[in-house]
Structures are given as C-alpha cells and as structure tokens.
Design a protein around this motif. Structure first.
Motif, PDB file in Angstrom:
ATOM      1  N   MET A 238       5.882 -10.297  -1.748  1.00 22.83           N
ATOM      2  CA  MET A 238       6.311 -11.184  -0.660  1.00 22.83           C
ATOM      3  C   MET A 238       5.612 -12.368  -0.791  1.00 22.83           C
ATOM      4  SD  MET A 238       8.280  -8.982   1.094  1.00 22.83           S
ATOM      5  CE  MET A 238       8.186  -9.050   3.132  1.00 22.83           C
TER       6      MET A 238
ATOM      7  N   GLY B 128      -0.102  -7.008   9.134  1.00 22.26           N
ATOM      8  CA  GLY B 128       1.104  -6.895   8.241  1.00 22.26           C
ATOM      9  C   GLY B 128       1.075  -6.680   6.876  1.00 22.26           C
TER      10      GLY B 128
ATOM     11  N   TYR C  72       2.989  -4.123   5.242  1.00 21.21           N
ATOM     12  CA  TYR C  72       4.455  -3.699   4.772  1.00 21.21           C
ATOM     13  C   TYR C  72       4.137  -2.761   3.647  1.00 21.21           C
ATOM     14  CZ  TYR C  72       9.312  -4.309   2.817  1.00 21.21           C
ATOM     15  OH  TYR C  72      10.406  -3.892   2.459  1.00 21.21           O
TER      16      TYR C  72
ATOM     17  N   SER D 234       1.908  -5.065  -1.078  1.00 20.03           N
ATOM     18  CA  SER D 234       1.566  -6.053  -2.102  1.00 20.03           C
ATOM     19  C   SER D 234       0.517  -6.971  -1.902  1.00 20.03           C
ATOM     20  CB  SER D 234       2.831  -6.769  -2.760  1.00 20.03           C
ATOM     21  OG  SER D 234       3.130  -7.529  -1.880  1.00 20.03           O
ATOM     22  N   SER D 235       0.377  -7.592  -0.778  1.00 17.57           N
ATOM     23  CA  SER D 235      -0.821  -8.512  -0.477  1.00 17.57           C
ATOM     24  C   SER D 235      -2.080  -7.796  -0.389  1.00 17.57           C
ATOM     25  CB  SER D 235      -0.490  -9.460   0.601  1.00 17.57           C
ATOM     26  OG  SER D 235      -0.039  -8.669   1.832  1.00 17.57           O
TER      27      SER D 235
ATOM     28  N   ASP E  23      -1.236  -2.320  10.702  1.00 16.00           N
ATOM     29  CA  ASP E  23       0.459  -2.200  10.668  1.00 16.00           C
ATOM     30  C   ASP E  23       1.293  -1.231  11.378  1.00 16.00           C
ATOM     31  OD1 ASP E  23       3.297  -2.386   9.963  1.00 16.00           O
ATOM     32  OD2 ASP E  23       2.605  -3.602   8.355  1.00 16.00           O
ATOM     33  N   PRO E  24       2.014  -1.142  12.232  1.00 21.63           N
ATOM     34  CA  PRO E  24       2.593   0.092  13.059  1.00 21.63           C
ATOM     35  C   PRO E  24       3.592   0.482  12.285  1.00 21.63           C
ATOM     36  CG  PRO E  24       3.501  -2.096  13.998  1.00 21.63           C
ATOM     37  CD  PRO E  24       2.374  -2.400  12.834  1.00 21.63           C
TER      38      PRO E  24
ATOM     39  N   HIS F 220      10.685  -3.941  12.199  1.00 20.71           N
ATOM     40  CA  HIS F 220      10.284  -5.042  13.474  1.00 20.71           C
ATOM     41  C   HIS F 220      11.019  -6.121  13.174  1.00 20.71           C
ATOM     42  CE1 HIS F 220       7.013  -2.785  14.772  1.00 20.71           C
ATOM     43  NE2 HIS F 220       6.853  -2.206  13.534  1.00 20.71           N
TER      44      HIS F 220
ATOM     45  N   ALA G 252       9.476  -9.411  11.984  1.00 19.48           N
ATOM     46  CA  ALA G 252       8.660  -9.310  10.768  1.00 19.48           C
ATOM     47  C   ALA G 252       9.158  -9.047   9.427  1.00 19.48           C
ATOM     48  CB  ALA G 252       7.684  -8.177  11.084  1.00 19.48           C
TER      49      ALA G 252
ATOM     50  N   SER H  51      -1.162  -5.452  16.005  1.00 12.92           N
ATOM     51  CA  SER H  51      -2.702  -6.400  15.836  1.00 12.92           C
ATOM     52  C   SER H  51      -3.213  -6.585  17.022  1.00 12.92           C
ATOM     53  CB  SER H  51      -2.264  -7.649  15.252  1.00 12.92           C
ATOM     54  OG  SER H  51      -1.093  -8.163  15.868  1.00 12.92           O
TER      55      SER H  51
ATOM     56  N   ASP I 145      -0.034 -12.139   8.781  1.00 10.81           N
ATOM     57  CA  ASP I 145       1.163 -11.826   8.187  1.00 10.81           C
ATOM     58  C   ASP I 145       2.252 -10.609   8.755  1.00 10.81           C
ATOM     59  OD1 ASP I 145       3.346 -12.479   6.179  1.00 10.81           O
ATOM     60  OD2 ASP I 145       2.570 -11.368   4.959  1.00 10.81           O
ATOM     61  N   GLY I 146       2.037 -10.900   9.981  1.00 12.80           N
ATOM     62  CA  GLY I 146       2.577  -9.711  10.840  1.00 12.80           C
ATOM     63  C   GLY I 146       4.063 -10.266  11.569  1.00 12.80           C
TER      64      GLY I 146
HETATM   65  C1  LIG Z   1       6.056  -9.702   6.081  1.00  9.53           C
HETATM   66  S1  LIG Z   1       5.723  -8.315   6.304  1.00  9.53           S
HETATM   67  C2  LIG Z   1       4.197  -8.100   5.546  1.00  9.53           C
HETATM   68  C3  LIG Z   1       3.929  -8.331   3.883  1.00  9.53           C
HETATM   69  C4  LIG Z   1       2.655  -8.020   3.421  1.00  9.53           C
HETATM   70  N1  LIG Z   1       1.641  -8.919   4.004  1.00  9.53           N
HETATM   71  C5  LIG Z   1       2.995  -8.185   1.981  1.00  9.53           C
HETATM   72  O1  LIG Z   1       2.750  -9.374   1.415  1.00  9.53           O
HETATM   73  O2  LIG Z   1       3.284  -7.373   1.226  1.00  9.53           O
HETATM   74  C6  LIG Z   1       5.370  -7.973   8.019  1.00  9.53           C
HETATM   75  C7  LIG Z   1       4.758  -6.838   8.362  1.00  9.53           C
HETATM   76  O3  LIG Z   1       4.207  -6.796   9.633  1.00  9.53           O
HETATM   77  C8  LIG Z   1       4.500  -5.648  10.528  1.00  9.53           C
HETATM   78  N2  LIG Z   1       4.237  -6.179  11.902  1.00  9.53           N
HETATM   79  C9  LIG Z   1       5.186  -6.624  12.657  1.00  9.53           C
HETATM   80  N3  LIG Z   1       4.618  -6.906  14.026  1.00  9.53           N
HETATM   81  C10 LIG Z   1       3.204  -6.413  13.850  1.00  9.53           C
HETATM   82  C11 LIG Z   1       2.073  -6.566  14.725  1.00  9.53           C
HETATM   83  N4  LIG Z   1       2.214  -7.131  16.041  1.00  9.53           N
HETATM   84  N5  LIG Z   1       0.736  -6.219  13.996  1.00  9.53           N
HETATM   85  C12 LIG Z   1       0.672  -5.786  12.933  1.00  9.53           C
HETATM   86  N6  LIG Z   1       1.785  -5.694  12.074  1.00  9.53           N
HETATM   87  C13 LIG Z   1       2.925  -5.989  12.541  1.00  9.53           C
HETATM   88  C14 LIG Z   1       5.633  -4.973   9.952  1.00  9.53           C
HETATM   89  O4  LIG Z   1       5.635  -3.852  10.193  1.00  9.53           O
HETATM   90  C15 LIG Z   1       5.861  -5.422   8.519  1.00  9.53           C
HETATM   91  O5  LIG Z   1       5.450  -4.401   7.780  1.00  9.53           O
END
Ligand SMILES: C[S@@+](CC[C@H](N)C(=O)[O-])C[C@H]1O[C@@H](n2cnc3c(N)ncnc32)[C@H](O)[C@@H]1O
Length: 211
Positions: A30, A53, A55, A58-59, A77-78, A82, A85, A120, A137-138
């Motif tokens: 991502m 966040g 997912y 990868s990060s 991460d839940p 989403h 997200a 979060s 990144d959530g």
């Molecule tokens: C863009 S992805 C993250 C990508 C990841 N950091 C990577 O680079 O591979 C966003 C993620 O945030 C999570 N998410 C959404 N709302 C959130 C929250 N309030 N708290 C924590 N995670 C959340 C989603 O479930 C999703 O897996």
C-alpha cells in the motif's frame, strides 16, 4: 501469472486471506519505496511503535524490519470492511495478517508484537505509556484521521514522531487522499508548539516532537 487473475477474484477478501495467510501471495503493498523509506528512517531506534491500520501487514513488515528485538510494535486494526479506510469490497482478516507477521518474526527475529483487534480510539482510551512513533493509516476520513492525531500525539515522547500516510495530495510532488491531506494542511498552517515536519515524500509526512 497473477496479472491473468481478474480483479474481482484477486480482491475477494476470503480468497486473498487464504492466499496471504498461507504465504502463497505477499500482502498487498500500500506504499511506495519513498513512503517506506520515510517510515523506516523514522522508526530507526524507536522502542515503542504504534501502527493504526494494518490491513494485510505490508507496512507492518517495514516497521518490523526497521525495529530491534528490544522494541515493541503495537498493531491496531479491527479488521473486516471499512469504507473510510479501504476501497469498496476490500478487507483483511486477523488470521491472515497475524500469520504474515509471525512468518516475518520466525525468519528474522524482530520486535515483540502486540495485537489490538480494536478501533484506534478505543485503544487510546486505555493507553498509558509513552510512544516513540505512531503511524496513522487507519480511518482515512478527515474526522477519523484528525481523531487519531488528537488521541495519539499526546503520548509521543520528545524526539518521537507521528507519521501520516496518504497526506500529500496538495503537494506538487505528492499523492494522497482528501481526509489525511486536510488534516495535514491544518497542521502545516498551525503547527502545535514543539512539533515540526521532519521528513516527507510521496504520500507520507513525518512530524517530529522536538520537545
Ligand atoms: C489503508 S489500510 C492500512 C494499510 C497498511 N498500513 C499497509 O500499508 O499495508 C487501512 C486499515 O485501517 C483499518 N481501520 C479502519 N478504521 C480503523 C480504526 N478506527 N482503527 C484502526 N484501524 C482502522 C482497516 O481495517 C484497514 O485494514
């Protein structure tokens, strides 16, 4: 071979989870190489790191590789779908992403991993310890991203940092999404006392707490 697989099959969450969890395909990347460089450089030497966040991980792997075995990496991460997200129809599973990080740990040592299968905001409500790095990144809505900044930046120790992803859509050499970019635009216009921009590239901005 993967290029021949139609998108609706490649993006189907249960199929992806099985393939990612079993190690047949890597977690979806991502971030760009420039994003990863900023994240890894900011994480160097950190002892307590929080990623909001995760997912497919990868990060989290970038952070894992940048941190020493003495460090603790908290992954929040839940999981599931989403809409603020991820693109519609996408979603990761706790099972698969845990396996990605477990494989990395077996191969290379790395930091202790603490999982928080939760939002979060709820984790922040019970948080007490100082943090060296928070990677936001959530939830990519403006409200969600702003809430992550408000909830988490008070925990950052002097010398520590908050890194935002997808926050440079308004920069000539940047990319990003409207929510995080709006949050960063406000911070650029009125940086909180003791904070400054330490590094930025592509979609990523690192804010350092100087004192
Ligand atoms: C863009 S992805 C993250 C990508 C990841 N950091 C990577 O680079 O591979 C966003 C993620 O945030 C999570 N998410 C959404 N709302 C959130 C929250 N309030 N708290 C924590 N995670 C959340 C989603 O479930 C999703 O897996």
């Amino acid at each position: 071979m993967r290029r021949l697989v139609p998108n609706r099959v490649r993006d189907e969450p249960r199929l992806r989870a099985a393939a990612v969890g079993l190690g047949l395909i890597p977690p979806r990347t991502m971030h760009s190489d420039d994003d990863a460089r900023v994240l890894a450089a900011t994480a160097a030497g950190a002892r307590c790191v929080v990623e909001i966040g995760v997912y497919e991980g990868s990060s989290a792997l970038v952070l894992h590789d940048a941190l020493s075995p003495a460090a603790e990496l908290h992954l929040i991460d839940p999981f599931g779908a989403h809409p603020d997200a991820l693109p519609s129809g996408w979603g990761a599973t706790e099972w698969a992403t845990r396996r990605v990080l477990a494989r990395a740990g077996r191969a290379a040592g790395g930091p202790g991993i603490v999982w928080h299968i939760a939002l979060s905001h709820d984790v922040a409500a019970d948080w007490r310890e100082p943090v060296d790095l928070v990677f936001i990144d959530g939830d990519h809505s403006e409200t969600g991203c702003a809430a992550d900044w408000e909830d988490w930046h008070p925990f950052v120790a002097p010398g520590g940092a908050v890194v935002f992803h997808d926050a440079r859509a308004d920069q000539p050499d940047g990319r990003g999404l409207p929510g995080p970019t709006a949050v960063l635009a406000r911070l650029r216009g009125s940086m909180p006392d003791g904070w400054s921009i330490a590094q930025e590239a592509d979609r990523t901005v690192a804010l350092r707490r100087d004192r």
